[in-house]
Design a protein around this motif. Structure first.
Motif, mmCIF file in Angstrom:
data_model
loop_
_atom_site.group_PDB
_atom_site.id
_atom_site.type_symbol
_atom_site.label_atom_id
_atom_site.label_comp_id
_atom_site.label_asym_id
_atom_site.label_seq_id
_atom_site.Cartn_x
_atom_site.Cartn_y
_atom_site.Cartn_z
ATOM 1 N N THR A 66 0.835 -1.200 0.000
ATOM 2 C CA THR A 66 0.000 0.000 0.000
ATOM 3 C C THR A 66 0.872 1.254 0.000
ATOM 4 N N SER A 70 0.948 3.472 -3.451
ATOM 5 C CA SER A 70 0.410 4.827 -3.285
ATOM 6 C C SER A 70 1.409 5.879 -3.725
ATOM 7 N N PRO A 118 -0.241 10.659 -1.536
ATOM 8 C CA PRO A 118 -0.078 9.236 -1.258
ATOM 9 C C PRO A 118 -0.858 8.770 -0.026
ATOM 10 N N THR A 121 -4.449 8.317 -1.431
ATOM 11 C CA THR A 121 -4.489 7.189 -2.361
ATOM 12 C C THR A 121 -4.349 5.859 -1.630
ATOM 13 N N ALA A 122 -3.656 5.861 -0.498
ATOM 14 C CA ALA A 122 -3.405 4.625 0.253
ATOM 15 C C ALA A 122 -4.697 3.904 0.631
ATOM 16 N N VAL A 125 -5.857 2.062 -2.411
ATOM 17 C CA VAL A 125 -4.952 0.952 -2.715
ATOM 18 C C VAL A 125 -5.170 -0.197 -1.732
#
Length: 169
Positions: A66, A70, A118, A121-122, A125
């Motif tokens: 992840t 990310s 990030p 986005t994590a 993901v």
């Protein structure tokens, strides 16, 4: 219904003040996330007798994957064409990472903020990884092992570069 819309607009204005904060678009991305997660959960429940057990090894692989995935999505130069409709290049942000400014308004701005962060986005993901463990566990673990190896390699590259600088100076 108009009262609800008027209240939502007033709250958005009071929240944002003079700033352009696309709260409606954020709400839309939250809705997409919730709908996607609920759909995956329902499909997983229909197609499997029980959810897979996630042990410590899977959790560790998922965590590193992840993190790395990310950062690749949000910062890697190679993925910049995917971010280009939503961002503007503004320089580098570190070894093999870009700095980009979000552009546009509304949905475009909200998506730009999501895909350049990030941390943001994590969540997506990790959710995709969890769904992968339900629907294609072996392929997901292989992809996770690959991204984990890349993350480890990154740290070795950074350490090697630091040792080189220390030896020169």
């Amino acid at each position: 219904m108009n009262a609800v819309v008027d209240t939502a607009r007033r709250q958005a204005q009071e929240y944002a003040g003079e700033e352009d904060r696309p709260l409606g678009s954020y709400l839309g991305t939250l809705g997409v996330y919730a709908l996607t997660t609920a759909t995956m959960a329902l499909l997983g429940r229909r197609l499997r007798d029980r959810p897979p057990a996630i042990g410590l090894a899977d959790l560790a692989l998922m965590t590193v994957t992840t993190h790395k995935a990310s950062r690749v999505i949000a910062k890697d130069p190679v993925t910049s064409p995917l971010r280009a409709p939503f961002t503007r290049y503004s320089g580098t942000a570190g070894p093999s990472e870009l700095s980009e400014e979000v552009r546009g308004k509304g949905v475009r701005h909200a998506v730009g903020e999501l895909i350049t962060c990030p941390f943001c986005t994590a969540q997506w993901v990790a959710t995709a990884y969890a769904a992968g463990l339900v629907f294609a566990p072996q392929a997901t673990r292989l992809a996770g092992a690959t991204m984990t190896a890349v993350a480890g390699s990154d740290w070795l590259q950074l350490g090697y570069a630091r040792l080189q600088r220390a030896a020169e100076g």
